[in-house]
Scaffold this motif. Structure first.
Motif, PDB file in Angstrom:
ATOM      1  N   GLY A   1      -7.285  19.330  -7.156  1.00  0.00           N
ATOM      2  CA  GLY A   1      -7.479  20.775  -7.284  1.00  0.00           C
ATOM      3  C   GLY A   1      -7.305  21.518  -5.972  1.00  0.00           C
ATOM      4  O   GLY A   1      -7.934  22.558  -5.752  1.00  0.00           O
ATOM      5  N   LEU A   2      -6.407  21.020  -5.128  1.00  0.00           N
ATOM      6  CA  LEU A   2      -6.227  21.623  -3.805  1.00  0.00           C
ATOM      7  C   LEU A   2      -5.311  22.839  -3.884  1.00  0.00           C
ATOM      8  O   LEU A   2      -4.245  22.795  -4.496  1.00  0.00           O
ATOM      9  N   SER A   3      -5.745  23.919  -3.266  1.00  0.00           N
ATOM     10  CA  SER A   3      -4.950  25.146  -3.227  1.00  0.00           C
ATOM     11  C   SER A   3      -4.165  25.168  -1.919  1.00  0.00           C
ATOM     12  O   SER A   3      -4.649  25.652  -0.886  1.00  0.00           O
ATOM     13  N   ILE A   4      -2.957  24.628  -1.959  1.00  0.00           N
ATOM     14  CA  ILE A   4      -2.123  24.580  -0.761  1.00  0.00           C
ATOM     15  C   ILE A   4      -0.662  24.446  -1.186  1.00  0.00           C
ATOM     16  O   ILE A   4      -0.352  23.851  -2.226  1.00  0.00           O
ATOM     17  N   LYS A   5       0.215  25.032  -0.411  1.00  0.00           N
ATOM     18  CA  LYS A   5       1.653  24.911  -0.653  1.00  0.00           C
ATOM     19  C   LYS A   5       2.181  23.770   0.215  1.00  0.00           C
ATOM     20  O   LYS A   5       1.987  23.773   1.426  1.00  0.00           O
ATOM     21  N   LEU A   6       2.832  22.794  -0.418  1.00  0.00           N
ATOM     22  CA  LEU A   6       3.371  21.647   0.300  1.00  0.00           C
ATOM     23  C   LEU A   6       4.891  21.758   0.337  1.00  0.00           C
ATOM     24  O   LEU A   6       5.550  21.717  -0.704  1.00  0.00           O
ATOM     25  N   LEU A   7       5.446  21.914   1.535  1.00  0.00           N
ATOM     26  CA  LEU A   7       6.894  22.014   1.676  1.00  0.00           C
ATOM     27  C   LEU A   7       7.521  20.622   1.639  1.00  0.00           C
ATOM     28  O   LEU A   7       6.903  19.634   2.022  1.00  0.00           O
TER      29      LEU A   7
ATOM     30  N   ALA B   1      -2.259  12.244   1.000  1.00  0.00           N
ATOM     31  CA  ALA B   1      -2.975  13.220   0.177  1.00  0.00           C
ATOM     32  C   ALA B   1      -4.389  13.460   0.720  1.00  0.00           C
ATOM     33  O   ALA B   1      -4.876  14.601   0.728  1.00  0.00           O
ATOM     34  N   ASP B   2      -5.058  12.399   1.169  1.00  0.00           N
ATOM     35  CA  ASP B   2      -6.396  12.559   1.750  1.00  0.00           C
ATOM     36  C   ASP B   2      -6.337  13.410   3.017  1.00  0.00           C
ATOM     37  O   ASP B   2      -7.221  14.238   3.271  1.00  0.00           O
ATOM     38  N   THR B   3      -5.307  13.204   3.820  1.00  0.00           N
ATOM     39  CA  THR B   3      -5.143  13.995   5.042  1.00  0.00           C
ATOM     40  C   THR B   3      -4.912  15.463   4.705  1.00  0.00           C
ATOM     41  O   THR B   3      -5.467  16.363   5.351  1.00  0.00           O
ATOM     42  N   ILE B   4      -4.092  15.710   3.683  1.00  0.00           N
ATOM     43  CA  ILE B   4      -3.854  17.096   3.259  1.00  0.00           C
ATOM     44  C   ILE B   4      -5.153  17.732   2.767  1.00  0.00           C
ATOM     45  O   ILE B   4      -5.438  18.902   3.063  1.00  0.00           O
ATOM     46  N   ALA B   5      -5.967  16.969   2.046  1.00  0.00           N
ATOM     47  CA  ALA B   5      -7.254  17.493   1.584  1.00  0.00           C
ATOM     48  C   ALA B   5      -8.128  17.898   2.762  1.00  0.00           C
ATOM     49  O   ALA B   5      -8.812  18.937   2.724  1.00  0.00           O
ATOM     50  N   GLU B   6      -8.106  17.104   3.824  1.00  0.00           N
ATOM     51  CA  GLU B   6      -8.881  17.438   5.021  1.00  0.00           C
ATOM     52  C   GLU B   6      -8.325  18.681   5.702  1.00  0.00           C
ATOM     53  O   GLU B   6      -9.083  19.512   6.225  1.00  0.00           O
ATOM     54  N   LEU B   7      -7.008  18.833   5.691  1.00  0.00           N
ATOM     55  CA  LEU B   7      -6.398  20.035   6.265  1.00  0.00           C
ATOM     56  C   LEU B   7      -6.806  21.278   5.480  1.00  0.00           C
ATOM     57  O   LEU B   7      -7.069  22.335   6.071  1.00  0.00           O
ATOM     58  N   VAL B   8      -6.856  21.152   4.166  1.00  0.00           N
ATOM     59  CA  VAL B   8      -7.301  22.276   3.338  1.00  0.00           C
ATOM     60  C   VAL B   8      -8.737  22.648   3.704  1.00  0.00           C
ATOM     61  O   VAL B   8      -9.086  23.824   3.818  1.00  0.00           O
TER      62      VAL B   8
ATOM     63  N   ILE C   1       0.844  -1.200   0.000  1.00  0.00           N
ATOM     64  CA  ILE C   1       0.000   0.000   0.000  1.00  0.00           C
ATOM     65  C   ILE C   1       0.878   1.248   0.000  1.00  0.00           C
ATOM     66  O   ILE C   1       1.709   1.439   0.896  1.00  0.00           O
ATOM     67  N   ASN C   2       0.697   2.084  -1.010  1.00  0.00           N
ATOM     68  CA  ASN C   2       1.444   3.335  -1.075  1.00  0.00           C
ATOM     69  C   ASN C   2       0.816   4.342  -0.103  1.00  0.00           C
ATOM     70  O   ASN C   2      -0.345   4.726  -0.269  1.00  0.00           O
ATOM     71  N   PRO C   3       1.573   4.785   0.906  1.00  0.00           N
ATOM     72  CA  PRO C   3       1.026   5.732   1.887  1.00  0.00           C
ATOM     73  C   PRO C   3       0.678   7.086   1.280  1.00  0.00           C
ATOM     74  O   PRO C   3       0.029   7.907   1.942  1.00  0.00           O
ATOM     75  N   ALA C   4       1.079   7.320   0.040  1.00  0.00           N
ATOM     76  CA  ALA C   4       0.802   8.604  -0.603  1.00  0.00           C
ATOM     77  C   ALA C   4      -0.686   8.927  -0.618  1.00  0.00           C
ATOM     78  O   ALA C   4      -1.083  10.091  -0.460  1.00  0.00           O
ATOM     79  N   HIS C   5      -1.523   7.916  -0.803  1.00  0.00           N
ATOM     80  CA  HIS C   5      -2.966   8.162  -0.911  1.00  0.00           C
ATOM     81  C   HIS C   5      -3.546   8.657   0.415  1.00  0.00           C
ATOM     82  O   HIS C   5      -4.333   9.613   0.438  1.00  0.00           O
ATOM     83  N   ALA C   6      -3.145   8.047   1.527  1.00  0.00           N
ATOM     84  CA  ALA C   6      -3.626   8.490   2.831  1.00  0.00           C
ATOM     85  C   ALA C   6      -3.069   9.869   3.170  1.00  0.00           C
ATOM     86  O   ALA C   6      -3.763  10.711   3.764  1.00  0.00           O
TER      87      ALA C   6
ATOM     88  N   THR D   1       1.041  14.703  -7.160  1.00  0.00           N
ATOM     89  CA  THR D   1       0.115  14.461  -8.281  1.00  0.00           C
ATOM     90  C   THR D   1      -1.322  14.406  -7.795  1.00  0.00           C
ATOM     91  O   THR D   1      -2.231  14.977  -8.421  1.00  0.00           O
ATOM     92  N   LEU D   2      -1.547  13.734  -6.679  1.00  0.00           N
ATOM     93  CA  LEU D   2      -2.892  13.620  -6.133  1.00  0.00           C
ATOM     94  C   LEU D   2      -3.428  14.978  -5.678  1.00  0.00           C
ATOM     95  O   LEU D   2      -4.609  15.292  -5.882  1.00  0.00           O
ATOM     96  N   ILE D   3      -2.576  15.788  -5.062  1.00  0.00           N
ATOM     97  CA  ILE D   3      -2.984  17.129  -4.641  1.00  0.00           C
ATOM     98  C   ILE D   3      -3.422  17.948  -5.850  1.00  0.00           C
ATOM     99  O   ILE D   3      -4.445  18.642  -5.825  1.00  0.00           O
TER     100      ILE D   3
END
Length: 247
Positions: A102-108, A64-71, A57-62, A96-98
């Protein structure tokens, strides 16, 4: 508002929050920067296991979902305080998922921020990288340091295994015993730094998420210690409120 994706090392999220507070200029509570720590440890698959092929399981999906919730909660800049999560097979997918969401957020990027800090603060350093096997084997720091033409000193295999066990061993490793850190884990990490100094390292970067929990010293064996957590904390403040960043 700052958003922190916690869980990939539950205490690490708290460590980042603590360092954001420490690095903020504030005369009273109300002067501190709004932030959200979103920590769901059971949600994010183990990054090292995914990279080594021991997990599918690629943790990237979880992530990205968490970042979407933060947005959705109002964050404008986010970070993932997990070194291994920044390996390309994970972090590139997160980006890529962000974008697809269509999430408007800066990811460091924790690793990029840390390497840029080293490049700007040390003159021609030989960087000793302490990390888990997953981070070492993907060349995460080595590749990023090479972009800045910085020399890398990696532990020989025997010491790399000792470092990895100091992080992961169920009997004494930091992931199992993060509070308090066991003497054995800390002693083996310090011994590894001494060995890397013999190999020519002039700066040590704590390239695994749990290591700053165990090694809080600014210098060990006469070598400066770079804490990516503090570098990331300062980068987050600089992004949202540069006037509040401690000198």
């Amino acid at each position: 508002m700052i958003g922190i994706v916690g869980g990939a090392g539950p205490l690490v999220g708290l460590d980042i929050v603590k360092k954001i507070i420490e690095e903020t200029i504030a005369a009273k509570d109300e002067d501190h920067i709004p932030l959200i720590l979103h920590s769901q440890p059971g949600r994010i698959a183990n990054c090292t296991q995914f990279l080594t092929g021991d997990g599918s399981i690629n943790p990237a999906h979880a992530i990205a979902d968490t970042i979407a919730e933060l947005v959705g909660l109002g964050t404008t800049v986010a970070a993932v305080p997990c070194n291994t999560a920044h390996a390309a097979p994970i972090f590139d997918v997160v980006r890529t998922l962000i974008q697809s969401k269509g999430l408007s957020i800066k990811l460091l990027n924790l690793v990029e921020e840390t390497v840029q800090y080293i490049a700007s603060h040390y003159d021609n350093p030989a960087v000793g990288v302490l990390s888990s096997n997953g981070t070492r084997d993907t060349g995460l720091y080595k590749k990023s340091l090479a972009i800045h033409s910085l020399n890398v000193v990696e532990p020989v295999d025997d010491w790399q295994q000792k470092i990895h066990q100091a992080i992961y061993d169920e009997q004494y490793g930091i992931k199992s015993h993060a509070s308090p850190i066991t003497n054995r884990a800390k002693e083996e990490l310090i011994a590894a730094i001494h060995e890397m100094k013999k190999e020519g390292a002039t700066v040590i970067v704590l390239g695994c998420t749990e290591l700053p929990l165990a090694l809080r010293e600014k210098e060990i064996a006469g070598l400066p210690i770079v804490d990516p957590h503090r570098v990331l904390a300062r980068a987050l403040i600089r992004t949202v409120a540069p006037q509040k960043l401690q000198k």
